[in-house]
Design a protein around this motif. Structure first.
Motif, PDB file in Angstrom:
ATOM      1  N   PRO A   1     -23.303 -39.815  24.580  1.00 29.37           N
ATOM      2  CA  PRO A   1     -23.027 -40.842  24.748  1.00 29.37           C
ATOM      3  C   PRO A   1     -21.588 -40.503  23.751  1.00 29.37           C
ATOM      4  CG  PRO A   1     -24.609 -40.933  23.199  1.00 29.37           C
ATOM      5  CD  PRO A   1     -24.954 -39.786  23.879  1.00 29.37           C
TER       6      PRO A   1
ATOM      7  N   ASN B   1     -27.018 -46.470  23.973  1.00 29.00           N
ATOM      8  CA  ASN B   1     -27.385 -44.826  22.706  1.00 29.00           C
ATOM      9  C   ASN B   1     -26.273 -46.108  21.728  1.00 29.00           C
ATOM     10  OD1 ASN B   1     -23.737 -44.155  21.386  1.00 29.00           O
ATOM     11  ND2 ASN B   1     -26.382 -43.142  20.983  1.00 29.00           N
TER      12      ASN B   1
ATOM     13  N   GLN C   1     -26.930 -31.482  15.952  1.00 29.92           N
ATOM     14  CA  GLN C   1     -25.307 -31.375  16.554  1.00 29.92           C
ATOM     15  C   GLN C   1     -24.946 -31.017  15.784  1.00 29.92           C
ATOM     16  OE1 GLN C   1     -23.381 -35.252  15.149  1.00 29.92           O
ATOM     17  NE2 GLN C   1     -22.404 -35.195  17.140  1.00 29.92           N
TER      18      GLN C   1
ATOM     19  N   GLY D   1     -20.917 -27.876  21.694  1.00 30.71           N
ATOM     20  CA  GLY D   1     -19.524 -27.180  21.693  1.00 30.71           C
ATOM     21  C   GLY D   1     -20.574 -25.594  22.813  1.00 30.71           C
TER      22      GLY D   1
ATOM     23  N   GLN E   1     -27.588 -31.321  25.602  1.00 28.28           N
ATOM     24  CA  GLN E   1     -26.391 -33.039  24.886  1.00 28.28           C
ATOM     25  C   GLN E   1     -24.816 -32.217  25.086  1.00 28.28           C
ATOM     26  OE1 GLN E   1     -27.647 -36.334  23.100  1.00 28.28           O
ATOM     27  NE2 GLN E   1     -25.680 -36.038  22.340  1.00 28.28           N
TER      28      GLN E   1
ATOM     29  N   GLY F   1     -21.150 -33.618  25.439  1.00 27.24           N
ATOM     30  CA  GLY F   1     -20.303 -35.055  25.337  1.00 27.24           C
ATOM     31  C   GLY F   1     -18.954 -34.081  26.368  1.00 27.24           C
ATOM     32  N   THR F   2     -17.595 -33.685  25.803  1.00 26.97           N
ATOM     33  CA  THR F   2     -16.929 -32.816  26.055  1.00 26.97           C
ATOM     34  C   THR F   2     -16.268 -32.695  27.196  1.00 26.97           C
ATOM     35  OG1 THR F   2     -16.316 -32.490  23.854  1.00 26.97           O
ATOM     36  CG2 THR F   2     -14.608 -31.849  25.044  1.00 26.97           C
TER      37      THR F   2
END
Ligand SMILES: Cc1cc2nc3c(=O)[nH]c(=O)nc-3n(C[C@H](O)[C@H](O)[C@H](O)COP(=O)(O)O)c2cc1C
Length: 343
Positions: free
Chosen positions: A17, A67, A173, A215, A234, A236-237
């Protein structure tokens, strides 16, 4: 039970998210492709939540993650706010903006009973939290309609804390990750470690499935995380340049620039540490500055500056959230990206 069985997904890929950088379109596209798409609600009103969840439901009947942030709302501190605005005043002068101009927007609200009322209508398969967990009462409501509960841990202690409170899976994370650190038991940044160090230690410490984040940018990275015991990954980037994402023009330009891989943890844009691409404000004030008001209040004073600079094509005052590994950012559909991430 595997993560796939637990969450009802085909691929062990969770699209992180990303509040402020996406809406339901990205979530629906990833879920429809067999991963777990996520709708971030930290910056949405309950009306906007309702609209997004309705749109997602029209696009897919596959599992989706909704989220929320769950920080304790801060008490306003007028002295700190004045000092922060004073620190920013040279920029207001430079841009010819009245520093007393009311600023709105960039608000971030924690999960609430009103948000739970909206969720109850949709009963999403998965609900995830950042910054710990909401009250036991709110968690019980979320569980009452069958949602699986996930939350982020940035240390082994946080993972154990979450497990004791009955989460169904833990997102480990690592410090490489973009956006806000989900840290909630300590404010000490020296507790934050990289994914390669964090993941196997959390896997060893807890009995619930662990999702690796931070990463990871390609199928090889996903495979590496799985071989260290992750039940899923998971990212994101990697999704930020997909056409379905809503990263702003300056954010996209920064991600495509040669400076994109220079990121730092900064508290300037919200009051809590988050990883973003270095920009002018971070260079000028230092990425971590004690003058920034408590989360999420630091964001408010920056709104007019950010708007003015962005309209001139500059990301000097904008949070350009990104992780340390931008090599996975591609201007391809979210479905194609999701499939390409499977080892
Ligand atoms: C632009 C951006 C916004 C983010 N916003 C959220 C958010 O609203 N909620 C959340 O739980 N995590 C958020 N995160 C953190 C992600 O959940 C995840 O931990 C991180 O993206 C993983 O690292 P990566 O960016 O290297 O893939 C955000 C990350 C980014 C890059």
């Amino acid at each position: 039970m595997t993560l796939r069985e637990l969450l009802g997904i085909q691929l062990p890929i969770v699209q992180a998210p990303m509040a402020g950088s996406q809406d339901g379109e990205l979530a629906a596209a990833v879920s429809e492709a067999g991963g777990l798409g996520s709708l971030p609600c930290a910056m949405l009103s309950t009306d906007a939540m309702l609209t997004e969840l309705t749109a997602i439901r029209a696009r897919t009947d596959k599992p989706v993650n909704v989220n929320f942030f769950c920080h304790a709302p801060p008490t306003a501190d007028a002295r700190r706010e004045t000092a922060w605005r004073e620190l920013l005043s040279p920029y207001f002068k430079e841009y010819g903006i009245d520093p007393s101009a009311a600023s709105e927007g960039a608000a971030r609200a924690p999960f609430s009973a009103a948000a739970a009322d909206v969720l109850e209508v949709f009963k999403p398969k998965v609900v995830s939290f950042h910054f710990g967990l909401p009250s036991a009462q709110l968690i019980a409501r979320v569980r009452s309609w069958g949602s699986k509960v996930l939350s982020s841990a940035t240390t082994v202690e946080e993972a154990l804390w979450l497990e004791r409170r009955g989460v169904d899976a833990i997102i480990a994370q690592g410090a490489e990750g973009g956006g806000h650190r989900g840290m909630f038991l300590s404010e000490d940044l020296t507790t934050q470690v990289g994914t390669l160090a964090l993941l196997p230690q959390i896997v060893k410490a807890v009995g619930v499935p662990v999702i690796a984040a931070g990463g990871i940018a390609d199928a090889a990275g996903v495979g590496a995380a799985m071989s260290l015991g992750a039940a899923g990954v998971q990212l994101g980037t990697a999704y930020l340049l997909c056409p379905e994402a809503r990263a702003s023009a300056v954010h996209r330009a920064a991600l495509k620039s040669r400076h994109a891989s220079h990121t730092a943890l900064t508290n300037l844009f919200s009051g809590r540490p988050a990883r973003g691409i270095m920009n002018r404000l971070m260079r000028d004030l230092g990425p971590i500055n004690d003058a920034a008001p408590a989360f999420p209040l630091a964001a408010t004073a920056l709104v007019p500056l950010r708007k003015k600079a962005e309209s001139a094509g500059l990301g000097d005052f904008s949070p350009l959230w990104a992780g340390q590994n931008i090599s996975g950012c591609k201007e391809i559909s979210a479905a194609a990206l999701t499939r390409a991430l499977v080892p």
